[in-house]
Design a protein around this motif. Sequence first.
Motif, PDB file in Angstrom:
ATOM      1  N   ASP A  39       0.834  -1.202   0.000  1.00 39.67           N
ATOM      2  CA  ASP A  39       0.000   0.000   0.000  1.00 39.67           C
ATOM      3  C   ASP A  39       0.870   1.253   0.000  1.00 39.67           C
ATOM      4  O   ASP A  39       0.467   2.296  -0.487  1.00 39.67           O
ATOM      5  CB  ASP A  39      -0.921   0.009   1.229  1.00 39.67           C
ATOM      6  CG  ASP A  39      -2.115  -0.919   1.047  1.00 39.67           C
ATOM      7  OD1 ASP A  39      -2.727  -0.885  -0.033  1.00 39.67           O
ATOM      8  OD2 ASP A  39      -2.424  -1.686   1.970  1.00 39.67           O
ATOM      9  N   ALA A  40       2.058   1.139   0.582  1.00 37.99           N
ATOM     10  CA  ALA A  40       3.006   2.249   0.575  1.00 37.99           C
ATOM     11  C   ALA A  40       4.407   1.680   0.336  1.00 37.99           C
ATOM     12  O   ALA A  40       4.661   0.510   0.609  1.00 37.99           O
ATOM     13  CB  ALA A  40       2.953   3.003   1.901  1.00 37.99           C
ATOM     14  N   ALA A  41       5.291   2.505  -0.213  1.00 39.16           N
ATOM     15  CA  ALA A  41       6.675   2.084  -0.457  1.00 39.16           C
ATOM     16  C   ALA A  41       7.550   2.508   0.718  1.00 39.16           C
ATOM     17  O   ALA A  41       7.298   3.536   1.352  1.00 39.16           O
ATOM     18  CB  ALA A  41       7.183   2.743  -1.736  1.00 39.16           C
ATOM     19  N   TRP A  42       8.576   1.740   1.008  1.00 38.00           N
ATOM     20  CA  TRP A  42       9.460   2.055   2.142  1.00 38.00           C
ATOM     21  C   TRP A  42      10.745   2.712   1.661  1.00 38.00           C
ATOM     22  O   TRP A  42      11.426   2.210   0.781  1.00 38.00           O
ATOM     23  CB  TRP A  42       9.800   0.779   2.920  1.00 38.00           C
ATOM     24  CG  TRP A  42       8.598   0.274   3.663  1.00 38.00           C
ATOM     25  CD1 TRP A  42       7.884  -0.849   3.392  1.00 38.00           C
ATOM     26  CD2 TRP A  42       7.971   0.895   4.779  1.00 38.00           C
ATOM     27  NE1 TRP A  42       6.830  -0.965   4.265  1.00 38.00           N
ATOM     28  CE2 TRP A  42       6.858   0.092   5.131  1.00 38.00           C
ATOM     29  CE3 TRP A  42       8.210   2.062   5.516  1.00 38.00           C
ATOM     30  CZ2 TRP A  42       6.007   0.416   6.186  1.00 38.00           C
ATOM     31  CZ3 TRP A  42       7.359   2.376   6.561  1.00 38.00           C
ATOM     32  CH2 TRP A  42       6.282   1.556   6.889  1.00 38.00           C
ATOM     33  N   LEU A  43      11.107   3.822   2.282  1.00 39.06           N
ATOM     34  CA  LEU A  43      12.284   4.598   1.890  1.00 39.06           C
ATOM     35  C   LEU A  43      13.198   4.752   3.103  1.00 39.06           C
ATOM     36  O   LEU A  43      12.735   4.739   4.236  1.00 39.06           O
ATOM     37  CB  LEU A  43      11.870   6.000   1.447  1.00 39.06           C
ATOM     38  CG  LEU A  43      10.627   6.120   0.563  1.00 39.06           C
ATOM     39  CD1 LEU A  43      10.336   7.581   0.285  1.00 39.06           C
ATOM     40  CD2 LEU A  43      10.808   5.342  -0.728  1.00 39.06           C
ATOM     41  N   ASP A  44      14.479   4.949   2.839  1.00 41.33           N
ATOM     42  CA  ASP A  44      15.409   5.189   3.933  1.00 41.33           C
ATOM     43  C   ASP A  44      16.200   6.472   3.671  1.00 41.33           C
ATOM     44  O   ASP A  44      17.147   6.484   2.912  1.00 41.33           O
ATOM     45  CB  ASP A  44      16.373   4.004   4.073  1.00 41.33           C
ATOM     46  CG  ASP A  44      17.379   4.267   5.174  1.00 41.33           C
ATOM     47  OD1 ASP A  44      17.229   5.277   5.899  1.00 41.33           O
ATOM     48  OD2 ASP A  44      18.324   3.471   5.299  1.00 41.33           O
ATOM     49  N   PRO A  45      15.790   7.572   4.266  1.00 43.62           N
ATOM     50  CA  PRO A  45      16.414   8.854   3.946  1.00 43.62           C
ATOM     51  C   PRO A  45      17.739   9.117   4.652  1.00 43.62           C
ATOM     52  O   PRO A  45      18.370  10.143   4.421  1.00 43.62           O
ATOM     53  CB  PRO A  45      15.365   9.866   4.391  1.00 43.62           C
ATOM     54  CG  PRO A  45      14.628   9.188   5.483  1.00 43.62           C
ATOM     55  CD  PRO A  45      14.663   7.717   5.195  1.00 43.62           C
ATOM     56  N   GLN A  46      18.179   8.215   5.519  1.00 50.40           N
ATOM     57  CA  GLN A  46      19.504   8.330   6.156  1.00 50.40           C
ATOM     58  C   GLN A  46      19.737   9.670   6.830  1.00 50.40           C
ATOM     59  O   GLN A  46      20.802  10.268   6.697  1.00 50.40           O
ATOM     60  CB  GLN A  46      20.601   8.057   5.126  1.00 50.40           C
ATOM     61  CG  GLN A  46      20.435   6.665   4.541  1.00 50.40           C
ATOM     62  CD  GLN A  46      21.528   6.326   3.562  1.00 50.40           C
ATOM     63  OE1 GLN A  46      21.816   7.107   2.664  1.00 50.40           O
ATOM     64  NE2 GLN A  46      22.146   5.178   3.743  1.00 50.40           N
ATOM     65  N   ASN A  47      18.715  10.130   7.537  1.00 52.66           N
ATOM     66  CA  ASN A  47      18.856  11.323   8.375  1.00 52.66           C
ATOM     67  C   ASN A  47      19.245  12.589   7.622  1.00 52.66           C
ATOM     68  O   ASN A  47      19.924  13.451   8.162  1.00 52.66           O
ATOM     69  CB  ASN A  47      19.865  11.065   9.503  1.00 52.66           C
ATOM     70  CG  ASN A  47      19.575  11.971  10.700  1.00 52.66           C
ATOM     71  OD1 ASN A  47      18.456  12.463  10.850  1.00 52.66           O
ATOM     72  ND2 ASN A  47      20.562  12.196  11.521  1.00 52.66           N
ATOM     73  N   LEU A  48      18.833  12.709   6.358  1.00 56.57           N
ATOM     74  CA  LEU A  48      19.100  13.945   5.618  1.00 56.57           C
ATOM     75  C   LEU A  48      17.782  14.697   5.404  1.00 56.57           C
ATOM     76  O   LEU A  48      16.726  14.079   5.345  1.00 56.57           O
ATOM     77  CB  LEU A  48      19.744  13.620   4.275  1.00 56.57           C
ATOM     78  CG  LEU A  48      21.176  13.071   4.393  1.00 56.57           C
ATOM     79  CD1 LEU A  48      21.649  12.532   3.060  1.00 56.57           C
ATOM     80  CD2 LEU A  48      22.116  14.151   4.908  1.00 56.57           C
ATOM     81  N   PRO A  49      17.844  16.023   5.263  1.00 57.16           N
ATOM     82  CA  PRO A  49      16.619  16.764   4.959  1.00 57.16           C
ATOM     83  C   PRO A  49      16.100  16.340   3.583  1.00 57.16           C
ATOM     84  O   PRO A  49      16.883  16.037   2.687  1.00 57.16           O
ATOM     85  CB  PRO A  49      17.063  18.229   4.921  1.00 57.16           C
ATOM     86  CG  PRO A  49      18.401  18.272   5.538  1.00 57.16           C
ATOM     87  CD  PRO A  49      19.007  16.913   5.376  1.00 57.16           C
ATOM     88  N   LEU A  50      14.791  16.339   3.432  1.00 54.53           N
ATOM     89  CA  LEU A  50      14.172  15.894   2.185  1.00 54.53           C
ATOM     90  C   LEU A  50      13.474  17.050   1.482  1.00 54.53           C
ATOM     91  O   LEU A  50      12.899  17.921   2.127  1.00 54.53           O
ATOM     92  CB  LEU A  50      13.115  14.831   2.475  1.00 54.53           C
ATOM     93  CG  LEU A  50      13.592  13.520   3.067  1.00 54.53           C
ATOM     94  CD1 LEU A  50      12.403  12.585   3.235  1.00 54.53           C
ATOM     95  CD2 LEU A  50      14.640  12.884   2.163  1.00 54.53           C
ATOM     96  N   ALA A  51      13.491  16.976   0.156  1.00 53.09           N
ATOM     97  CA  ALA A  51      12.664  17.862  -0.663  1.00 53.09           C
ATOM     98  C   ALA A  51      11.539  17.022  -1.254  1.00 53.09           C
ATOM     99  O   ALA A  51      11.745  15.864  -1.622  1.00 53.09           O
ATOM    100  CB  ALA A  51      13.499  18.474  -1.771  1.00 53.09           C
ATOM    101  N   PHE A  52      10.343  17.593  -1.356  1.00 54.55           N
ATOM    102  CA  PHE A  52       9.144  16.855  -1.789  1.00 54.55           C
ATOM    103  C   PHE A  52       8.392  17.744  -2.773  1.00 54.55           C
ATOM    104  O   PHE A  52       8.188  18.931  -2.511  1.00 54.55           O
ATOM    105  CB  PHE A  52       8.286  16.568  -0.550  1.00 54.55           C
ATOM    106  CG  PHE A  52       7.018  15.785  -0.785  1.00 54.55           C
ATOM    107  CD1 PHE A  52       6.933  14.787  -1.741  1.00 54.55           C
ATOM    108  CD2 PHE A  52       5.890  16.050  -0.013  1.00 54.55           C
ATOM    109  CE1 PHE A  52       5.765  14.066  -1.928  1.00 54.55           C
ATOM    110  CE2 PHE A  52       4.705  15.335  -0.191  1.00 54.55           C
ATOM    111  CZ  PHE A  52       4.645  14.341  -1.147  1.00 54.55           C
ATOM    112  N   THR A  53       7.993  17.194  -3.908  1.00 50.17           N
ATOM    113  CA  THR A  53       7.312  17.999  -4.926  1.00 50.17           C
ATOM    114  C   THR A  53       6.275  17.168  -5.662  1.00 50.17           C
ATOM    115  O   THR A  53       6.381  15.942  -5.715  1.00 50.17           O
ATOM    116  CB  THR A  53       8.350  18.572  -5.927  1.00 50.17           C
ATOM    117  OG1 THR A  53       7.691  19.466  -6.817  1.00 50.17           O
ATOM    118  CG2 THR A  53       9.013  17.482  -6.751  1.00 50.17           C
TER     119      THR A  53
END
Lengths: 338, 338
Positions: A39-53
């Motif tokens: 139902d959702a995908a799993w991501l690992d951002p490794q403690n960095l700020p994210l940009a979302f668009t």
Amino acid sequence: MNQEIIRIGHGSGGRLSRELIHQVFLKHFSNPVLNQLGDAAWLDPQNLPLAFTTDSYVIDPVFFPGGDIGQLAVSGTVNDLCVAGAQPVWMSAGFIIEEGFLISDLEEIAISMARESVRAGISIVAGDTKVVKRGQCDKIFINTSGIGILPKSRLHLKEGGDVHPGDKIIVTGTLGNHSIAVLSAREGLHLEENITSDAMPLNSLTEKILEIPDEIRFMRDITRGGLATILVETCENKSFGIQIHENKIPVNRSVRSVCELYGFDPVYLANEGKIMLVVRQGSEEQVLSRIKTHEYGKDAAIIGEITDTNPGKAVIISSIGGRRMIDMLSGEMLPRIC
Amino acid sequence: MNQEIIRIGHGSGGRLSRELIHQVFLKHFSNPVLNQLGDAAWLDPQNLPLAFTTDSYVIDPVFFPGGDIGQLAVSGTVNDLCVAGAQPVWMSAGFIIEEGFLISDLEEIAISMARESVRAGISIVAGDTKVVKRGQCDKIFINTSGIGILPKSRLHLKEGGDVHPGDKIIVTGTLGNHSIAVLSAREGLHLEENITSDAMPLNSLTEKILEIPDEIRFMRDITRGGLATILVETCENKSFGIQIHENKIPVNRSVRSVCELYGFDPVYLANEGKIMLVVRQGSEEQVLSRIKTHEYGKDAAIIGEITDTNPGKAVIISSIGGRRMIDMLSGEMLPRIC
């Protein structure tokens, strides 16, 4: 699957939906995150700020000189992330398809999306498909949302542009190619010079630019509303102004002819592979030559500067020295350009 | 802005686009991340794994008993995240609007989205608006993409369901209400019992359930394709089977009547506020009573179990003891239900 068409059942969530996902989307987009089909995908951002668009694409025609709606959707999302300084990592793709659309055309679009996502290094990790009856949408609309991560060296870009009078304004190439390519396909124009869309993921170019991050105040991609809208947004309600030299704005000859024919101003035309940058005064030549070594930046030019006069206003100086204020686009010159 | 309508220029990226963003979207969605209006929004995931999902909503009619497309879009995205175990935090909203759509209707939709996003604790941080000419889409389509974070105590949910024979299957409420509410609005049906959509963000319910995370194998929200599709997906190519007791599946009387009239089976109907859970054998009563204390779970029921017989198959046992295999939906019973 030639000549097979999209049926209402392809949007049912049942058997046909699953077949379409496997036969078209997973076939071309396959990656470990997407393949789980949760139902959702799993991501690992490794403690960095994210940009979302997010952006929806409704371009007409779906296939145009130099690209298609799929290439455009990936490029547009990548570019929104990379001009913010982020490295694009994950994206979603949501399709709204008109019953009767050719599955071979859908697959061609999926192939473009796969190719551009590989080129940009972004993975398509989540998706959705809806089908509506004939006449309830025009062929295909695509929404893409993207997530990028911001390397620690670029944290200052997250704060937005700290702009000073004297800072220079650069555009990374000729303006209007995308709009005129789409218009020429739509209207069947025959141009003396072949104009193709500039739709392209630009993160390799922004990575090159951001090797010297401290020289860059901020970047914007020049899409709907054109350069004019970005210039107005940059200085509106600010203590500085902007002046642009019309004869320094790079525009192809054919684009200029079509603009004259239709009464368009290139500064209002949408692009899908061009960036406007504001750079620190004194570093403009260094940044420019860096951009020009990249294949997507060879026509880059310094077109103007931030001024302490005319605060809040963007002014364009014509080749014979006339000055006029730039306003935002009011109304719409070219609907469904992206 | 009563009776003002959407014009092509509202999708131009210029002045009218900006006015619409301020007068409708920022007015209702305002939050520090969105208000920056950058090319991308900045998020801080604090070193936790993320869940990412996307869905487009093309429901017809846009306003239906118990909700509207905006409430549906927020609920759907929240629910995709929370059934994965994630806490919904950020979302995007992409609008494709037909020229001539009433701005007052758009605002009503925005108000619903704002209300449901507050209820769910998710922030709308990125957006996009496209406008197409009359006849090129049907009123309004919305894409929402969502990002959630997974608390460390629930990391096992990220791996998907580790299911064992004997585990129990629970649904959190009556099936089919959303589909029948939309159908009744579309077809002008007069039902003896008033059926409204169950579209609702369910993260408060999943948070309650996940206070005992180790008892939960996995959860799915029962949307397009219905319960049947999820059951098939759960056991397909697996070493276990599923059996469901038809008379234990909660269905409202009116929903059942409409199903008989139209030849629908409630297990294929889409829901927008119902979850299927697989829970560890022995904990089913504890989980069920936990669900029943929540207002969205009062009709919850244990409807079946994982079996070591019939591996790979989902079987439904009728009230008189008949057994039939459940297949996925083939074709589409109700287009544009979400």
